[in-house]
Design a protein around this motif. Structure first.
Motif, PDB file in Angstrom:
ATOM      1  N   ARG A 159       0.841  -1.206   0.000  1.00 37.63           N
ATOM      2  CA  ARG A 159       0.000   0.000   0.000  1.00 37.63           C
ATOM      3  C   ARG A 159       0.871   1.249   0.000  1.00 37.63           C
ATOM      4  N   MET A 160       1.912   1.230   0.834  1.00 40.19           N
ATOM      5  CA  MET A 160       2.787   2.407   0.912  1.00 40.19           C
ATOM      6  C   MET A 160       3.554   2.605  -0.388  1.00 40.19           C
ATOM      7  N   GLN A 161       4.005   1.506  -0.997  1.00 38.08           N
ATOM      8  CA  GLN A 161       4.706   1.629  -2.271  1.00 38.08           C
ATOM      9  C   GLN A 161       3.785   2.188  -3.361  1.00 38.08           C
ATOM     10  N   GLN A 162       2.517   1.748  -3.369  1.00 34.79           N
ATOM     11  CA  GLN A 162       1.549   2.268  -4.335  1.00 34.79           C
ATOM     12  C   GLN A 162       1.312   3.746  -4.109  1.00 34.79           C
ATOM     13  N   GLU A 163       1.256   4.131  -2.868  1.00 33.70           N
ATOM     14  CA  GLU A 163       1.041   5.547  -2.540  1.00 33.70           C
ATOM     15  C   GLU A 163       2.229   6.389  -3.002  1.00 33.70           C
ATOM     16  N   ILE A 164       3.450   5.829  -2.839  1.00 32.83           N
ATOM     17  CA  ILE A 164       4.642   6.561  -3.296  1.00 32.83           C
ATOM     18  C   ILE A 164       4.614   6.736  -4.814  1.00 32.83           C
ATOM     19  N   ILE A 165       4.201   5.678  -5.517  1.00 32.06           N
ATOM     20  CA  ILE A 165       4.120   5.765  -6.984  1.00 32.06           C
ATOM     21  C   ILE A 165       3.112   6.825  -7.402  1.00 32.06           C
ATOM     22  N   GLN A 166       1.970   6.842  -6.720  1.00 32.49           N
ATOM     23  CA  GLN A 166       0.953   7.845  -7.038  1.00 32.49           C
ATOM     24  C   GLN A 166       1.467   9.253  -6.792  1.00 32.49           C
ATOM     25  N   LEU A 167       2.216   9.422  -5.692  1.00 30.47           N
ATOM     26  CA  LEU A 167       2.747  10.751  -5.391  1.00 30.47           C
ATOM     27  C   LEU A 167       3.754  11.189  -6.459  1.00 30.47           C
ATOM     28  N   ARG A 168       4.459  10.218  -7.052  1.00 29.05           N
ATOM     29  CA  ARG A 168       5.466  10.555  -8.050  1.00 29.05           C
ATOM     30  C   ARG A 168       4.849  10.800  -9.434  1.00 29.05           C
ATOM     31  N   THR A 169       3.755  10.109  -9.729  1.00 29.14           N
ATOM     32  CA  THR A 169       3.230  10.128 -11.114  1.00 29.14           C
ATOM     33  C   THR A 169       1.927  10.895 -11.263  1.00 29.14           C
ATOM     34  N   GLN A 170       1.243  11.138 -10.180  1.00 33.49           N
ATOM     35  CA  GLN A 170      -0.061  11.791 -10.279  1.00 33.49           C
ATOM     36  C   GLN A 170      -0.081  13.039  -9.423  1.00 33.49           C
ATOM     37  N   ALA A 171      -0.884  13.983  -9.882  1.00 32.86           N
ATOM     38  CA  ALA A 171      -1.048  15.222  -9.117  1.00 32.86           C
ATOM     39  C   ALA A 171      -1.908  14.952  -7.885  1.00 32.86           C
ATOM     40  N   LYS A 172      -1.600  15.643  -6.797  1.00 28.22           N
ATOM     41  CA  LYS A 172      -2.367  15.470  -5.571  1.00 28.22           C
ATOM     42  C   LYS A 172      -3.137  16.744  -5.299  1.00 28.22           C
ATOM     43  N   GLU A 173      -4.412  16.591  -5.098  1.00 26.49           N
ATOM     44  CA  GLU A 173      -5.261  17.749  -4.832  1.00 26.49           C
ATOM     45  C   GLU A 173      -5.300  18.017  -3.334  1.00 26.49           C
ATOM     46  N   PHE A 174      -5.142  19.291  -2.986  1.00 23.00           N
ATOM     47  CA  PHE A 174      -5.246  19.720  -1.593  1.00 23.00           C
ATOM     48  C   PHE A 174      -6.484  20.591  -1.479  1.00 23.00           C
ATOM     49  N   GLN A 175      -7.463  20.114  -0.740  1.00 19.31           N
ATOM     50  CA  GLN A 175      -8.742  20.815  -0.642  1.00 19.31           C
ATOM     51  C   GLN A 175      -8.980  21.391   0.757  1.00 19.31           C
ATOM     52  N   ASN A 176      -7.920  21.408   1.556  1.00 20.84           N
ATOM     53  CA  ASN A 176      -8.082  21.957   2.912  1.00 20.84           C
ATOM     54  C   ASN A 176      -8.265  23.468   2.820  1.00 20.84           C
ATOM     55  N   THR A 177      -9.204  24.007   3.562  1.00 19.52           N
ATOM     56  CA  THR A 177      -9.479  25.451   3.576  1.00 19.52           C
ATOM     57  C   THR A 177      -9.003  26.117   4.855  1.00 19.52           C
ATOM     58  N   ARG A 178      -8.632  25.308   5.826  1.00 14.53           N
ATOM     59  CA  ARG A 178      -8.187  25.887   7.095  1.00 14.53           C
ATOM     60  C   ARG A 178      -6.817  25.330   7.471  1.00 14.53           C
ATOM     61  N   CYS A 179      -6.073  26.133   8.202  1.00 14.28           N
ATOM     62  CA  CYS A 179      -4.737  25.753   8.673  1.00 14.28           C
ATOM     63  C   CYS A 179      -4.882  24.757   9.827  1.00 14.28           C
ATOM     64  N   PHE A 180      -4.120  23.653   9.751  1.00 13.40           N
ATOM     65  CA  PHE A 180      -4.192  22.627  10.808  1.00 13.40           C
ATOM     66  C   PHE A 180      -3.495  23.068  12.092  1.00 13.40           C
ATOM     67  N   GLN A 181      -2.784  24.201  12.044  1.00 17.64           N
ATOM     68  CA  GLN A 181      -2.065  24.652  13.232  1.00 17.64           C
ATOM     69  C   GLN A 181      -2.864  25.686  14.001  1.00 17.64           C
ATOM     70  N   CYS A 182      -3.332  26.744  13.291  1.00 18.33           N
ATOM     71  CA  CYS A 182      -4.047  27.824  13.989  1.00 18.33           C
ATOM     72  C   CYS A 182      -5.555  27.756  13.797  1.00 18.33           C
ATOM     73  N   GLY A 183      -6.004  26.994  12.768  1.00 12.78           N
ATOM     74  CA  GLY A 183      -7.438  26.844  12.539  1.00 12.78           C
ATOM     75  C   GLY A 183      -8.070  27.946  11.740  1.00 12.78           C
ATOM     76  N   LEU A 184      -7.296  28.962  11.301  1.00  9.42           N
ATOM     77  CA  LEU A 184      -7.838  30.052  10.504  1.00  9.42           C
ATOM     78  C   LEU A 184      -7.890  29.661   9.031  1.00  9.42           C
ATOM     79  N   THR A 185      -8.607  30.484   8.252  1.00  6.78           N
ATOM     80  CA  THR A 185      -8.736  30.210   6.813  1.00  6.78           C
ATOM     81  C   THR A 185      -7.382  30.342   6.138  1.00  6.78           C
ATOM     82  N   LEU A 186      -7.104  29.390   5.263  1.00  9.11           N
ATOM     83  CA  LEU A 186      -5.818  29.395   4.566  1.00  9.11           C
ATOM     84  C   LEU A 186      -5.731  30.569   3.607  1.00  9.11           C
TER      85      LEU A 186
END
Length: 496
Positions: free
Chosen positions: A379-406
């Protein structure tokens, strides 16, 4: 004679020679009446006491010599004459009763053995009086006068010719009527009484089969010995108990002292020497939780020819405990049992079957865990391949540290966490994941560094034998000592 008497009456003119001359004249004339009258009417200050006693004794006037010695306070001479010439043992004891304790104790040390041989009961009462064991408190001047009296241990030589009386006396002082002595003095006397009691107990068992009445007597003495031992629990007293009981074979006292002193190996050694498998099993049960090696020693002894054989039941119980506590590898147990000439496969079949089931269960568990690990790795190897070959979407709207809007600039990590740029720590790691990842990275670096040290590996390997050596290699496999990547890193280091 008249001239000599006149000289002796004159102040500062009498000499020891005058006394000797006058008394020798009386004794030569065998004028007993005049001699007796002279000694009774003449003050002691007008003649030399020691010379008078010596002359009278040499002339066989022992009665007059004793009277003179008593009159002038020469207690040693009086006791000596009473014992040697008149055999007045009872009278002598009564006389010593009338003296101060210090003086009576001093004379007892010189003549006590003679008195003990001929008047033991009266002499023991005198010793109790001299050592102030009457239980009568003293006060004021009497206490001050008697405080320097002899102690019981100082008068022990009096009992040199009658150890039975010494045993009875010490039992009355230390055990029967409660301890009548200060603790320090009682501690000094304890080994003497213990040795006497153990000797008495040992003498009753010297002939092997003893009659019923002696058996009952031996049981009473054994109970008294154990009561005495428990009465003095200090380490010094227990050390004496251990030595005396071991020397005379009093097993209960020896085991009690060894247990209190935590000398478990002494107990094991005793069981080995006496081939006592039942006591050996009891020792392992009682002290095995604190020292598991006792069970291993027990198995080695029971399987050896030195045990004498016939201990299959005890051996089975030891094997059950070793199995339950996982104290020895299977191969080491088999190697140990191989030295026994009476153990068969049938005797240890339950143990071997249990070990086989355990190994099968362990293999199945390891196999399942290995399958799970492989799935996780895939599973981890597949995830590494995906990270290398495919774009990763980041849909987080808030900061995980302070909780404010990004807001831009924002930082997105592959783990899926997003932060403001100013919320990311200087080391550039994910605050949420670094707490768990950093120890693992540190452990990985440590193992890699350890795996590179071949010298430590061979030392570690040589320290184990059999199963232990295999376990050592397994441990270093976990460190990555045999990985191809580690070998390539070593080659790079050599080329550099």
């Amino acid at each position: 004679m008249t001239l000599i008497r006149v000289v002796m009456v004159a102040p500062d003119m009498a000499e020891p020679e005058h006394t000797a001359l006058l008394l020798k004249c009386y004794t030569k004339l065998k004028d007993f009446t005049t001699l007796e009258e002279f000694l009774k009417t003449t003050p002691p200050s007008q003649y030399d006491h020691a010379t008078a006693i010596e002359v009278l004794e040499s002339a066989a006037y022992h009665g007059l010599a004793a009277e003179v010695a008593q009159k002038v306070g020469s207690h040693d001479d009086f006791v000596r004459i009473s014992l040697e010439q008149f055999k007045n043992y009872g009278t002598t004891v009564q006389f010593l009763h009338s003296l101060p304790r210090v003086e009576a104790g001093r004379i007892l040390l010189n003549y006590g053995r003679t008195l003990m041989r001929h008047a033991p009961k009266e002499t023991v009462k005198l010793i109790r009086h001299v050592c102030n064991l009457r239980g009568q408190p003293m006060d004021g001047q009497a206490l001050q006068a008697e405080s320097q009296g002899p102690t019981v241990d100082e008068l022990l030589p009096v009992f040199a010719d009658d150890l039975q009386q010494l045993e009875v006396f010490l039992r009355s002082v230390l055990v029967d009527d409660g301890c009548q002595l200060p603790q320090a003095q009682a501690e000094r006397l304890f080994p003497t009484l213990l040795e006497l009691l153990v000797k008495s107990h040992s003498s009753l068992h010297a002939d092997g089969n003893i009659p019923a009445e002696k058996q009952e007597m031996a049981s009473c003495i054994a109970a008294d010995i154990m009561r005495l031992i428990r009465q003095y629990p200090s380490d010094a007293a227990l050390a004496n108990t251990l030595m005396v009981c071991q020397a005379f074979g009093f097993v209960d006292g020896f085991f009690h002292a060894a247990e209190r002193l935590h000398r478990h190996q002494l107990l094991m050694q005793w069981c080995f020497e006496h081939k006592d498998a039942k006591r050996l099993l009891e020792v392992c049960k009682r002290y095995g939780p604190a020292d598991q090696s006792l069970w291993v020693q027990a198995l080695s002894f029971l399987a050896s020819p030195e045990s004498g054989g016939g201990h299959l039941e005890e051996m089975g119980e030891v094997l059950r405990h070793i199995e339950d506590s996982d104290l020895m590898p299977l191969l080491l147990v088999i190697e140990t049992l191989r030295s026994s000439n009476e153990v068969t496969i049938g005797d240890v079949r339950p143990y071997l079957q249990a070990q086989y089931r355990r190994l099968v269960e362990s293999a199945e568990t390891s196999r399942a865990k290995s399958t799970q690990d492989r799935q996780e790795i895939a599973r981890m190897q597949q995830e590494i391949i995906q990270l290398r070959t495919q774009a990763k979407e980041f849909q987080n709207t808030r900061c995980f540290q302070c909780g404010l809007t990004l807001e831009v600039p924002a930082v997105h990590f592959f783990c899926g966490h997003s932060y403001h740029a100013y919320c990311v720590p200087p080391d550039g790691t994910c605050p949420k994941c670094s707490s768990g990842a950093l120890p693992k990275l540190s452990l990985k670096e440590q193992r890699e560094a350890q795996a590179r040290n071949a010298e430590d590996f061979f030392k570690y390997l040589q320290g184990g034998a059999g199963d232990s050596g295999i376990q050592a290699m397994g441990e270093w496999c976990k460190f990555g000592a045999f990985d191809a990547s580690m070998a390539s890193m070593d080659l790079e280091d050599e080329e550099d």
